[in-house]
Design a protein around this motif. Structure first.
Motif, PDB file in Angstrom:
ATOM      1  N   MET A   1       0.835  -1.198   0.000  1.00  0.00           N
ATOM      2  CA  MET A   1       0.000   0.000   0.000  1.00  0.00           C
ATOM      3  C   MET A   1       0.879   1.260   0.000  1.00  0.00           C
ATOM      4  O   MET A   1       1.903   1.312   0.670  1.00  0.00           O
ATOM      5  N   GLU A 281     -10.225   0.985 -13.282  1.00  0.00           N
ATOM      6  CA  GLU A 281      -9.256   0.377 -12.372  1.00  0.00           C
ATOM      7  C   GLU A 281      -9.830   0.226 -10.970  1.00  0.00           C
ATOM      8  O   GLU A 281      -9.330  -0.560 -10.165  1.00  0.00           O
ATOM      9  N   ARG A 305     -12.140   0.022  -3.884  1.00  0.00           N
ATOM     10  CA  ARG A 305     -10.744  -0.430  -3.893  1.00  0.00           C
ATOM     11  C   ARG A 305     -10.094   0.011  -5.202  1.00  0.00           C
ATOM     12  O   ARG A 305     -10.751   0.114  -6.238  1.00  0.00           O
ATOM     13  N   TRP A 306      -8.798   0.229  -5.148  1.00  0.00           N
ATOM     14  CA  TRP A 306      -8.083   0.707  -6.339  1.00  0.00           C
ATOM     15  C   TRP A 306      -6.776  -0.054  -6.507  1.00  0.00           C
ATOM     16  O   TRP A 306      -5.829   0.151  -5.763  1.00  0.00           O
ATOM     17  N   ASN A 307      -6.778  -0.942  -7.491  1.00  0.00           N
ATOM     18  CA  ASN A 307      -5.541  -1.639  -7.858  1.00  0.00           C
ATOM     19  C   ASN A 307      -4.927  -0.899  -9.040  1.00  0.00           C
ATOM     20  O   ASN A 307      -5.181  -1.200 -10.194  1.00  0.00           O
ATOM     21  N   ASN A 308      -4.117   0.089  -8.717  1.00  0.00           N
ATOM     22  CA  ASN A 308      -3.502   0.942  -9.731  1.00  0.00           C
ATOM     23  C   ASN A 308      -2.356   0.193 -10.402  1.00  0.00           C
ATOM     24  O   ASN A 308      -1.390  -0.180  -9.737  1.00  0.00           O
ATOM     25  N   TRP A 313      -1.667  -1.519  -5.228  1.00  0.00           N
ATOM     26  CA  TRP A 313      -2.859  -1.261  -4.420  1.00  0.00           C
ATOM     27  C   TRP A 313      -2.688   0.045  -3.659  1.00  0.00           C
ATOM     28  O   TRP A 313      -1.704   0.252  -2.963  1.00  0.00           O
ATOM     29  N   SER A 315      -4.460   2.436  -0.836  1.00  0.00           N
ATOM     30  CA  SER A 315      -5.451   2.378   0.233  1.00  0.00           C
ATOM     31  C   SER A 315      -6.476   3.498   0.091  1.00  0.00           C
ATOM     32  O   SER A 315      -6.125   4.620  -0.287  1.00  0.00           O
ATOM     33  N   VAL A 525      -7.710 -10.056  -0.138  1.00  0.00           N
ATOM     34  CA  VAL A 525      -8.054  -8.730  -0.608  1.00  0.00           C
ATOM     35  C   VAL A 525      -7.877  -7.731   0.520  1.00  0.00           C
ATOM     36  O   VAL A 525      -8.161  -8.017   1.673  1.00  0.00           O
ATOM     37  N   SER A 526      -7.425  -6.512   0.189  1.00  0.00           N
ATOM     38  CA  SER A 526      -7.281  -5.451   1.174  1.00  0.00           C
ATOM     39  C   SER A 526      -8.641  -5.128   1.770  1.00  0.00           C
ATOM     40  O   SER A 526      -9.664  -5.160   1.100  1.00  0.00           O
TER      41      SER A 526
END
Length: 531
Positions: A1, A281, A305-308, A313, A315, A525-526
């Protein structure tokens, strides 16, 4: 993160590097352009200098051809008959020092001395010649020892008869061969195998010092050429480059500043969020809310959630505050709302099932949230109940209370999230008239301890019950916490004890009884919630 500070530092660092790189590139290109232009100017100076010398000499030699045509018939005539005509032509040409008539290899008549009887080879070893000649030599009769340019034209079918013209080249040297510094250090006239340099006289060969270059140009009409010697155009341009540095620095700094302004949006976190929205995304997760009495799922809280792909990831604790600073929290909320509407079928079709959506107070300004709901939520005709959750850390007094009233009339519930952790004011409860208070997980974690938060939890519960406001407890992780809250009248619980946040696609399976923590591509998963 990633952390907010690290991300912002990264953007500022990349932005600064781009601007510095462009400034340096502008500096290099400017200096390079000036170097190339200066070198071309220097080369042009060499070319112009040579062309001027050649043009001047050609203008001097061209009339000699006309004079030769007039003098050739005089060869063989008595000197007293030819001398007047010879002097007349010498005077007209001005640059001619003397004219001589040669018969049988004997100089028998001179425009200066009159009648003579001197073998011409004693004065000029190259003469007589069957071919026309133009060469440099030394005067041995009038101004002895001075350089001269000699023109010889023989009679047809006779190698021993002809006309000789001597040009005062030493006088012309000061006019046409004087160097033009700093471009031309030396200028040399080349005729046949002899060389005449300004200030040096006749030379047998041309020497070039280290660090200098020569440029030679030949006449297209006469048998001579000019050699100019001086610093190379590149070296001369390079030596003058420091004078161009101040202007180049100013231009490069201007380019860097313009780049800094131009990249304000392109290389910023707001641009990153916009790209993330456009590229989908972001992914909507949900965390179930269960009834404290029968543990049945009565609603969900929607999380983002954002998996850039460029940062990994990120936060929500990082990108949500940054989005609020960049006025992009409303587009994120619309994205969550659109995704929720698209997946409405996965939720129980019941008016008692609540779907909680976190909304920033700024989204309430000028009824913007109502406009978004009317364009997305209500056209889907959902049976589920929508709850808008306002975090108490927001500037809740800025919420447009007319919008709050309209939302209540439209059947949308309001919840105050993280109640008791921010700028608490009982006036909120009166002006916002919330349907739900959500007890922050920090108070839930204090249950069963001597911490002050444990007492505050009891106060919040009592206050909500007195005002007849529904309660939801967040962060429930142990059965003891769940039992305490249930026994004190908290009807809805939320926390890891029941379910972690999961992708929307995982919710139906969880609802059917699969309570294993959802996994995404083989990794947990976060679980940081949207705030």
């Amino acid at each position: 993160m990633q952390t907010a500070q690290r991300i912002l530092r990264g953007y500022r660092r990349r932005r600064l590097m781009v601007c510095i790189g462009l400034a340096v590139l502008a500096l290099v290109l400017t200096l390079s352009a000036r170097y190339v232009a200066e070198r071309k100017v220097n080369e042009q100076h060499f070319l112009t200098f040579n062309q001027r010398i050649i043009s001047t000499l050609e203008n001097i030699l061209t009339p000699l051809e006309e004079v030769n045509n007039a003098l050739i018939p005089l060869v063989g005539l008595p000197c007293e008959n030819a001398q007047f005509k010879m002097r007349e032509n010498a005077a007209r040409l001005q640059t001619v020092r003397t004219i001589g008539l040669i018969k049988d290899g004997i100089l028998y008549c001179s425009s200066v001395f009159g009648s003579r009887n001197v073998p011409i080879h004693l004065l000029q070893p190259r003469l007589p010649s069957a071919l026309p000649l133009l060469f440099l030599s030394i005067d041995r009769s009038l101004l002895k020892g001075t350089p001269i340019l000699l023109s010889w034209v023989p009679l047809a079918n006779s190698s021993n008869d002809g006309v000789m013209q001597i040009i005062n080249i030493e006088l012309l040297t000061g006019l046409i061969l004087e160097p033009e510094r700093p471009w031309v250090s030396r200028a040399v006239l080349n005729v046949a195998d002899s060389h005449l340099e300004y200030g040096e006289g006749l030379l047998q060969r041309i020497t070039i010092e280290d660090g200098q270059v020569s440029h030679e140009m030949a006449s297209n009409r006469f048998a001579f050429s000019v050699t100019t010697i001086g610093p190379s155009p590149g070296a001369l341009a390079l030596s003058n480059l420091p004078t161009q540095l101040p202007l180049a620095l100013i231009l490069s700094m201007l380019i860097g500043y313009i780049a800094w302004l131009a990249t304000a949006n392109r290389m910023s976190f707001s641009w990153e969020i916009n790209v993330g929205l456009a590229s989908h995304e972001f992914e909507v997760f949900c965390q179930p809310l269960v009834s404290a009495r029968n543990l049945q799922c009565v609603g969900v809280e929607l999380l983002l959630r954002w998996n850039n792909p460029r940062q990994g990831w990120i936060s929500p604790d990082v990108f949500i505050p940054l989005a609020e600073q960049q006025n992009l929290i409303a587009p994120l909320t619309r994205y969550v709302l659109d995704e929720t509407v698209r997946h409405l079928d996965i939720f129980p079709k019941s008016c008692h099932f609540h779907i909680g959506l976190n909304v920033a107070a700024s989204h309430f300004h000028e009824g913007e949230i109502i406009t978004d709901l009317r364009s997305s939520w209500f056209p889907a005709h959902p049976l589920q109940k929508l709850t808008l959750e306002l975090t108490e850390r927001d500037a809740l007094p800025d919420v447009d209370h007319r919008v709050v009233r309209d939302l209540h009339r439209m059947g949308v519930d309001l919840a105050i999230d993280d109640f008791g952790t921010g700028q608490s004011s009982l006036a909120y409860l009166e002006t916002l008239n919330p349907n739900v208070l959500k007890i922050d997980k920090s108070f839930t974690a204090a249950i069963g301890t001597d911490a002050v938060n444990s007492t505050v939890t009891d106060i919040i519960i009592a206050l909500a019950q007195r005002l007849e406001i529904n309660l939801v407890a967040e962060g429930v992780e142990t059965p003891q916490q769940a039992e305490y809250l249930r026994s004190h009248g908290v009807n809805v619980l939320q926390g890891y004890l029941y379910a972690r946040p999961m992708p929307l696609s995982e919710f139906p399976r969880w609802l059917r009884g699969n309570t294993r923590p959802p996994r995404r591509r083989g990794h947990p998963v976060s679980v940081v919630p949207l705030r």
